[in-house]
Write a protein that holds these residues in place. Structure first.
Motif, short mmCIF file in Angstrom:
data_model
loop_
_atom_site.label_atom_id
_atom_site.label_comp_id
_atom_site.label_asym_id
_atom_site.label_seq_id
_atom_site.Cartn_x
_atom_site.Cartn_y
_atom_site.Cartn_z
N MET A 1 1.10 -1.05 0.03
CA MET A 1 0.01 0.10 0.10
C MET A 1 0.82 1.27 0.15
O MET A 1 1.59 1.43 0.67
CB MET A 1 -0.76 0.07 1.47
N TYR A 3 1.19 5.49 0.41
CA TYR A 3 0.71 6.66 0.89
C TYR A 3 0.95 7.94 0.56
O TYR A 3 2.30 8.04 0.13
CB TYR A 3 0.84 6.52 2.43
N TYR A 12 -4.33 6.91 0.60
CA TYR A 12 -3.84 5.64 0.58
C TYR A 12 -4.25 4.79 -0.71
O TYR A 12 -5.33 4.83 -1.08
CB TYR A 12 -4.45 4.90 1.75
N LYS A 88 -8.01 -8.67 -1.57
CA LYS A 88 -6.44 -8.29 -0.65
C LYS A 88 -6.76 -6.93 0.11
O LYS A 88 -6.19 -6.97 1.14
CB LYS A 88 -5.60 -8.28 -1.85
N SER A 91 -7.38 -6.59 3.81
CA SER A 91 -6.14 -6.93 4.67
C SER A 91 -5.49 -5.61 4.92
O SER A 91 -4.90 -5.16 6.10
CB SER A 91 -5.21 -8.08 4.21
N GLN A 92 -5.58 -4.72 3.89
CA GLN A 92 -4.89 -3.36 3.84
C GLN A 92 -5.69 -2.52 4.61
O GLN A 92 -5.13 -1.68 5.52
CB GLN A 92 -4.58 -2.81 2.44
N ALA A 94 -7.39 -3.20 7.06
CA ALA A 94 -7.00 -3.85 8.56
C ALA A 94 -5.72 -3.39 8.94
O ALA A 94 -5.71 -3.06 10.46
CB ALA A 94 -7.30 -5.41 8.62
N GLU A 95 -4.82 -3.44 8.37
CA GLU A 95 -3.59 -2.66 8.53
C GLU A 95 -3.79 -1.47 9.13
O GLU A 95 -2.98 -1.05 9.95
CB GLU A 95 -2.68 -2.58 7.16
N LEU A 96 -4.58 -0.56 8.52
CA LEU A 96 -5.12 0.82 8.96
C LEU A 96 -5.98 0.80 10.21
O LEU A 96 -6.37 1.65 10.74
CB LEU A 96 -5.42 1.75 7.91
N GLY A 97 -6.21 -0.49 10.65
CA GLY A 97 -6.98 -0.48 11.76
C GLY A 97 -8.73 -0.38 11.64
O GLY A 97 -9.49 -0.20 12.22
N GLU A 99 -12.24 -1.48 9.87
CA GLU A 99 -13.14 -2.70 9.24
C GLU A 99 -13.88 -2.11 8.11
O GLU A 99 -14.21 -0.83 8.18
CB GLU A 99 -13.81 -3.24 10.49
#
Ligand SMILES: [Zn+2]
Length: 281
Positions: A1, A3, A12, A88, A91-92, A94-97, A99
């Protein structure tokens, strides 16, 4: 990802599925002797593409531009389009917190399956909205066309990506330009479909543009490089001519939805007309 910041706005550049489409269809009237230098075709003449949604943080809102691809259509669909890694993007997030329920606004540039694939998700045997708290912004014309498909476009408009959102009342129909947050504007870019829209980000003197399929990859910036998939190719040409020069003068960053290599570029102009320069992050 990847930024970047455009003025006050966080941008992003997400990655969703990899997939493949026929190279001839992708480059329209441009002959293979020319486009084969730009992109490697496989034994079925398909070239590699990526699905690149974009996430913005603006005005305290999470704005997701395009929802990637999904696996709902199963194995045959996956094989035809060489799809891998559908979903996919989640999950990116999710990496940023984040949902799916945290997304405030979804922008559907148009409703083709490679752009609106995760509008919905299959859950417990039924297909339901993925971003349950979001308004899904779509041009009124696009929604009408997606709900009234014809033989030429119905392979792209899959009802399972569209009907559950309409039934849940989550679509907000836009007509023309609209500012959806400070510095974030929807801009009609007709041609690929009549109701396609892009997103223009302008903040503190900086500009970035999400082109949607008006410019699917940076290789498609030259004016005649228009996909055979476009329903109205001459309208695509007119839309490009209407906007390119201004974007060039502003030094606008160009974010394209399918470039497999370069998430970011700029429009340049030389002896042979417009072309793109990749911008490294
Ligand atoms: Zn597309």
């Amino acid at each position: 990802m990847n930024y970047l910041r455009v003025g006050k706005i966080d941008v992003y550049l997400l990655e969703d599925a990899s997939f493949r489409l026929d190279g001839g269809a992708m480059f329209g009237v441009v002959p293979k002797v020319i486009w084969r230098r730009l992109s490697d075709a496989d034994e079925m003449n398909r070239i590699p593409l990526l699905v690149r949604p974009m996430l913005l943080r603006a005005d305290g809102k999470w704005i997701l531009v395009e929802t990637g691809m999904d696996d709902k259509q199963g194995e045959k669909h996956r094989k035809i389009y060489g799809i891998t890694a559908a979903g996919k993007m989640l999950s990116q997030l999710a990496e940023l917190g984040l949902e799916p329920k945290d997304i405030d606004v979804v922008v559907n540039t148009h409703l083709h399956f490679d752009h609106a694939g995760m509008n919905t998700i299959s859950r417990d045997g039924s297909i339901v909205p993925m971003f349950t708290n979001a308004q899904y912004l779509v041009q009124k014309q696009e929604l009408y066309d997606a709900q009234h498909p014809h033989e030429r476009n119905k392979a792209s408009y899959l009802p399972e990506n569209i009907a559950p959102i309409a039934e849940a009342g989550l679509f907000v129909e836009i007509e023309g330009e609209a500012e959806i947050a400070e510095g974030v504007k929807l801009l009609p870019l007709p041609g690929h479909t009549l109701g396609q829209q892009g997103v223009v980000i302008e903040s503190e003197g900086q500009t970035a543009v999400y082109t949607a399929d008006m410019v699917p990859t940076l290789e498609h910036v030259p004016l005649p490089y228009i996909m055979a998939y476009d329903l109205y190719p001459v309208t695509t040409l007119e839309a490009r001519k209407e906007h390119y020069q201004r974007w060039l003068e502003k030094g606008a960053l160009l974010i394209t939805p399918h470039d497999p290599l370069n998430p970011l570029g700029r429009i340049a102009h030389g002896e042979r007309g417009y072309y793109a320069e990749a911008v490294r992050l």
